[in-house]
Design an enzyme around this catalytic site. Structure first.
Site, PDB file in Angstrom:
ATOM      1  N   GLU A 212       0.835  -1.203   0.000  1.00  0.00           N
ATOM      2  CA  GLU A 212       0.000   0.000   0.000  1.00  0.00           C
ATOM      3  C   GLU A 212       0.872   1.256   0.000  1.00  0.00           C
ATOM      4  O   GLU A 212       0.695   2.165  -0.814  1.00  0.00           O
ATOM      5  CB  GLU A 212      -0.913   0.032   1.247  1.00  0.00           C
ATOM      6  CG  GLU A 212      -1.973  -1.056   1.291  1.00  0.00           C
ATOM      7  CD  GLU A 212      -1.504  -2.340   1.965  1.00  0.00           C
ATOM      8  OE1 GLU A 212      -0.272  -2.563   2.065  1.00  0.00           O
ATOM      9  OE2 GLU A 212      -2.372  -3.127   2.383  1.00  0.00           O
ATOM     10  N   GLY A 266       5.753  -2.099  14.718  1.00  0.00           N
ATOM     11  CA  GLY A 266       5.061  -1.063  13.939  1.00  0.00           C
ATOM     12  C   GLY A 266       4.024  -0.323  14.771  1.00  0.00           C
ATOM     13  O   GLY A 266       3.937   0.903  14.749  1.00  0.00           O
ATOM     14  N   ARG A 267       3.227  -1.068  15.543  1.00  0.00           N
ATOM     15  CA  ARG A 267       2.147  -0.418  16.301  1.00  0.00           C
ATOM     16  C   ARG A 267       2.656   0.293  17.543  1.00  0.00           C
ATOM     17  O   ARG A 267       1.874   0.878  18.289  1.00  0.00           O
ATOM     18  CB  ARG A 267       1.048  -1.431  16.626  1.00  0.00           C
ATOM     19  CG  ARG A 267       1.536  -2.694  17.309  1.00  0.00           C
ATOM     20  CD  ARG A 267       0.482  -3.793  17.270  1.00  0.00           C
ATOM     21  NE  ARG A 267       0.978  -5.065  17.784  1.00  0.00           N
ATOM     22  CZ  ARG A 267       1.603  -5.974  17.054  1.00  0.00           C
ATOM     23  NH1 ARG A 267       1.846  -5.742  15.778  1.00  0.00           N
ATOM     24  NH2 ARG A 267       2.007  -7.107  17.598  1.00  0.00           N
ATOM     25  N   GLU A 352      -4.076  -6.497  17.050  1.00  0.00           N
ATOM     26  CA  GLU A 352      -2.914  -7.065  16.355  1.00  0.00           C
ATOM     27  C   GLU A 352      -1.944  -7.662  17.378  1.00  0.00           C
ATOM     28  O   GLU A 352      -1.262  -8.645  17.099  1.00  0.00           O
ATOM     29  CB  GLU A 352      -2.212  -6.001  15.502  1.00  0.00           C
ATOM     30  CG  GLU A 352      -1.217  -6.575  14.514  1.00  0.00           C
ATOM     31  CD  GLU A 352      -0.762  -5.587  13.437  1.00  0.00           C
ATOM     32  OE1 GLU A 352      -1.260  -5.638  12.298  1.00  0.00           O
ATOM     33  OE2 GLU A 352       0.113  -4.758  13.738  1.00  0.00           O
ATOM     34  N   HIS A 383     -25.953   8.085  19.312  1.00  0.00           N
ATOM     35  CA  HIS A 383     -27.036   8.106  18.328  1.00  0.00           C
ATOM     36  C   HIS A 383     -26.852   7.020  17.284  1.00  0.00           C
ATOM     37  O   HIS A 383     -27.450   7.078  16.210  1.00  0.00           O
ATOM     38  CB  HIS A 383     -27.119   9.497  17.691  1.00  0.00           C
ATOM     39  CG  HIS A 383     -27.331  10.563  18.724  1.00  0.00           C
ATOM     40  ND1 HIS A 383     -28.571  10.909  19.192  1.00  0.00           N
ATOM     41  CD2 HIS A 383     -26.440  11.298  19.434  1.00  0.00           C
ATOM     42  CE1 HIS A 383     -28.441  11.841  20.131  1.00  0.00           C
ATOM     43  NE2 HIS A 383     -27.154  12.090  20.296  1.00  0.00           N
ATOM     44  N   LYS A 511      -1.779 -11.150   2.704  1.00  0.00           N
ATOM     45  CA  LYS A 511      -0.830 -10.423   1.853  1.00  0.00           C
ATOM     46  C   LYS A 511      -0.320 -11.341   0.744  1.00  0.00           C
ATOM     47  O   LYS A 511      -0.232 -10.955  -0.415  1.00  0.00           O
ATOM     48  CB  LYS A 511       0.382  -9.961   2.675  1.00  0.00           C
ATOM     49  CG  LYS A 511       0.117  -8.806   3.615  1.00  0.00           C
ATOM     50  CD  LYS A 511       1.454  -8.339   4.211  1.00  0.00           C
ATOM     51  CE  LYS A 511       1.248  -7.498   5.461  1.00  0.00           C
ATOM     52  NZ  LYS A 511       2.488  -7.179   6.154  1.00  0.00           N
TER      53      LYS A 511
HETATM   54  O1  F6P Z   1      -0.197  -5.406   8.439  1.00  0.00           O
HETATM   55  C1  F6P Z   1       0.774  -5.656   9.340  1.00  0.00           C
HETATM   56  C2  F6P Z   1       1.821  -4.594   9.498  1.00  0.00           C
HETATM   57  O2  F6P Z   1       3.037  -5.240   9.475  1.00  0.00           O
HETATM   58  C3  F6P Z   1       1.653  -3.802  10.783  1.00  0.00           C
HETATM   59  O3  F6P Z   1       2.087  -4.478  11.881  1.00  0.00           O
HETATM   60  C4  F6P Z   1       2.437  -2.588  10.444  1.00  0.00           C
HETATM   61  O4  F6P Z   1       2.197  -1.549  11.344  1.00  0.00           O
HETATM   62  C5  F6P Z   1       1.956  -2.328   9.039  1.00  0.00           C
HETATM   63  O5  F6P Z   1       1.810  -3.613   8.475  1.00  0.00           O
HETATM   64  C6  F6P Z   1       2.838  -1.474   8.195  1.00  0.00           C
HETATM   65  O6  F6P Z   1       4.106  -2.027   8.047  1.00  0.00           O
HETATM   66  P1  F6P Z   1       5.323  -1.186   7.522  1.00  0.00           P
HETATM   67  O7  F6P Z   1       5.572  -0.072   8.478  1.00  0.00           O
HETATM   68  O8  F6P Z   1       6.468  -2.142   7.432  1.00  0.00           O
HETATM   69  O9  F6P Z   1       4.959  -0.631   6.158  1.00  0.00           O
END
Ligand code: F6P
Length: 548
Positions: A212, A266-267, A352, A383, A511
């Site tokens: 993405e 990442g999170r 996650e 609401h 994926k």
């Molecule tokens: O979808 C899973 C994931 O690996 C998340 O844990 C992460 O935050 C996100 O995709 C984005 O990953 P990246 O920062 O490697 O693009």
């Protein structure tokens, strides 16, 4: 298999639940006039009220015993010592180092990581400040006016949520945008509104391979190169990743590449250079206040006794309802419009991290793990789905969040907002009995039969639990504190469920399949043989429409 002590602790909780079940929360309040005093914790500018729960001192004692039996204190020490708590990826999870402003070392894999953390933060902050003040300019020679963050999941939700929450602190001449979805509408609709010449694009991806983010970044790169010339790419793009070698190929200048480390999930990465867009927007002084908020909670989490430890209490309440009462969902309702993305942020953090069904021992987990987390800002949610919270068959424990002082919003509006927040937790707890409904309908002049036809529908069972987080004002520091509270809550729950909260293998299969399907979807001559009939049928239908 969970240790015997943990199994005993769960058994004790189940037995305790039976004792407690006949007692309503309102009864517990009535019997204990000091309940609020005992069942809240004041933490700097945040007050955590956990009095409106199906909980007594005895329940808490059982829950704390469970935490001890599961080894929460030992695992917390391992987390902060930089041990490889992410066992499937053989890494520590040391995001706390990113907000360590104490000057003390923090060790990951046997090495003090603070010198490199500080160096990277300094580099990122110097760049952020220069963009913010207009010292670093766009390819056109004019200061940047717009910042676009490309990223998804943890590379989007943190900065996007925080930028919205802290909007009053964002410099007036800057507009922050967040593009996550590969759906071209996300990028297209954003770009339409952009002055391309003065837009800084930040490509945020820990792996620098996420389809993405890479697709959005490439499309924007092509657009910039075609409209402003290839040279503009170097001026109007920068990147954040752990994979520094992959960034160079994109044409980004080396002094605009910001790194972080594998030991930052990442999170959990908002505290790293992934927070660049936020730091540009609110300025580095405020960004450090945000980090300080995270550090406040690290100190509290490591030092407060379990019985008064807010993330531990949050985690134990979650375990109590998920595992002992069997409630499958959890709502987070900020009575704070600027916190609109906080529930989405927590969905990734909680679901996650703890949406797992395999224990550290590789066996199936013994207990249900993460609940389904959802939410919307109040009063909007009232609401929409609050009907179910009050009268549905599912009991949904709720976290309410509300500020005492609005940030740059009308105080009269805020009083109404605040009253609504208090009213909802009160209504969930108190409910409305059949007698009360009958009395009210009679007072309205309704007759016996009409009352009987309506009364049952107007009864609220009540006795539904909620916590309230009351904060002075939504400042950068308070936001940092709130995020870190939930992060450690998730960690404690992961320990009790005996799972790895720091990996996310469950996102991989989708994926891989998308990668396999992409060429078939793109090329109508490709065979769909071997696909299940639903997938093949859907592709065939899409091809028919495309032809049409
Ligand atoms: O979808 C899973 C994931 O690996 C998340 O844990 C992460 O935050 C996100 O995709 C984005 O990953 P990246 O920062 O490697 O693009």
């Amino acid at each position: 298999m969970a240790g015997t002590d943990v199994m005993h602790a769960f058994a004790a909780l189940a037995a305790h639940r039976e004792e407690l079940a006949p007692r309503r929360i309102v009864d517990i309040f009535r019997d204990d006039p000091q309940r609020f005093a005992r069942f809240h914790v004041a933490l700097d500018d945040i007050l955590f009220d956990y009095s409106k729960h199906r909980l007594t001192e005895a329940s808490l004692a059982h829950l704390v015993s469970l935490a001890r039996a599961a080894g929460v204190e030992e695992r917390r020490a391992a987390l902060f010592a930089g041990e490889p708590v992410n066992t499937t990826e053989h890494r520590p999870a040391l995001h706390m180092a990113l907000r360590n402003l104490s000057g003390k070392p923090m060790v990951a894999e046997g090495r003090d990581v603070m010198p490199e953390v500080l160096a990277e933060r300094q580099k990122m902050e110097a760049f952020a400040e220069a963009v913010r003040t207009g010292r670093i300019r766009s390819a056109s020679g004019a200061p940047f006016t717009d910042i676009v963050n490309f990223g998804i999941g943890g590379s989007d939700l943190g900065p996007a949520m925080a930028a919205r929450a802290l909007a009053p602190f964002v410099a007036d001449r800057l507009t922050l945008h967040f593009v996550a979805n590969v759906d071209g509408a996300d990028l297209g609709d954003t770009v339409k509104r952009l002055p391309l010449e003065t837009t800084l694009f930040i490509v945020c991806s820990k792996s620098f391979t996420t389809i993405e983010t890479m697709t959005n970044a490439q499309t924007a790169r092509t657009l910039v190169a075609s409209r402003l010339g290839e040279a503009a790419v170097a001026e109007n793009f920068c990147a954040v990743s752990t994979q520094l070698d992959k960034i160079a190929a994109f044409g980004i200048k080396s002094d605009r590449i910001f790194g972080f480390w594998d030991w930052v999930g990442g999170r959990y990465s908002i505290w790293s250079s992934i927070g660049l867009s936020l730091a540009i927007g609110i300025g580095t002084e405020k960004f450090e206040k945000f980090l300080l908020g995270g550090q406040d909670i690290d100190t509290h989490f490591t030092e407060a006794p379990l019985e008064r430890n807010v993330p531990v209490l949050m985690a134990l309440l979650g375990i109590w309802y998920r595992n002992v009462w069997g409630y499958a969902t959890h709502a987070v309702i900020p009575y704070d419009q600027r916190m609109a993305r906080f529930p989405a942020y927590l969905q990734q953090l909680e679901m996650e991290s703890n949406g797992k069904s395999v224990a550290l021992s590789e066996r199936p987990v013994e207990e249900a793990t993460a609940p389904i987390v959802f939410g919307e800002p109040g009063t909007n949610g009232q609401h929409a789905f609050f009907q179910l919270l009050h009268q549905g068959t599912e009991i949904v424990p709720v976290d309410f969040l509300v500020a005492v002082q609005p940030s740059g919003a009308d105080p009269m509006h805020h009083r109404i907002l605040f009253a609504n927040c208090l009213a909802q937790s009160q209504a969930l707890m108190r409910g409305l009995s059949h007698e009360e409904v009958v009395a009210s309908l009679t007072a309205q002049g309704m007759s016996g039969e009409a009352i009987e036809a309506l009364a049952a529908h107007k009864v609220f069972a009540g006795n539904r639990p909620s916590s309230t987080f009351l904060y002075k004002r939504l400042s950068p520091r308070v936001l940092g504190q709130l995020i870190a509270l939930y992060e450690h809550k998730v960690f404690v729950q992961g320990v009790i469920w005996d799972i790895n909260s720091f990996d996310q293998w469950g996102v991989e299969l989708g994926k891989e399949l998308a990668t396999q399907l992409a060429p078939i979807v793109s090329d109508p001559t490709r065979s769909t043989d071997g696909l299940d009939s639903s997938t093949a049928g859907l592709i065939a239908a899409a091809r028919k429409h495309q032809k049409g």
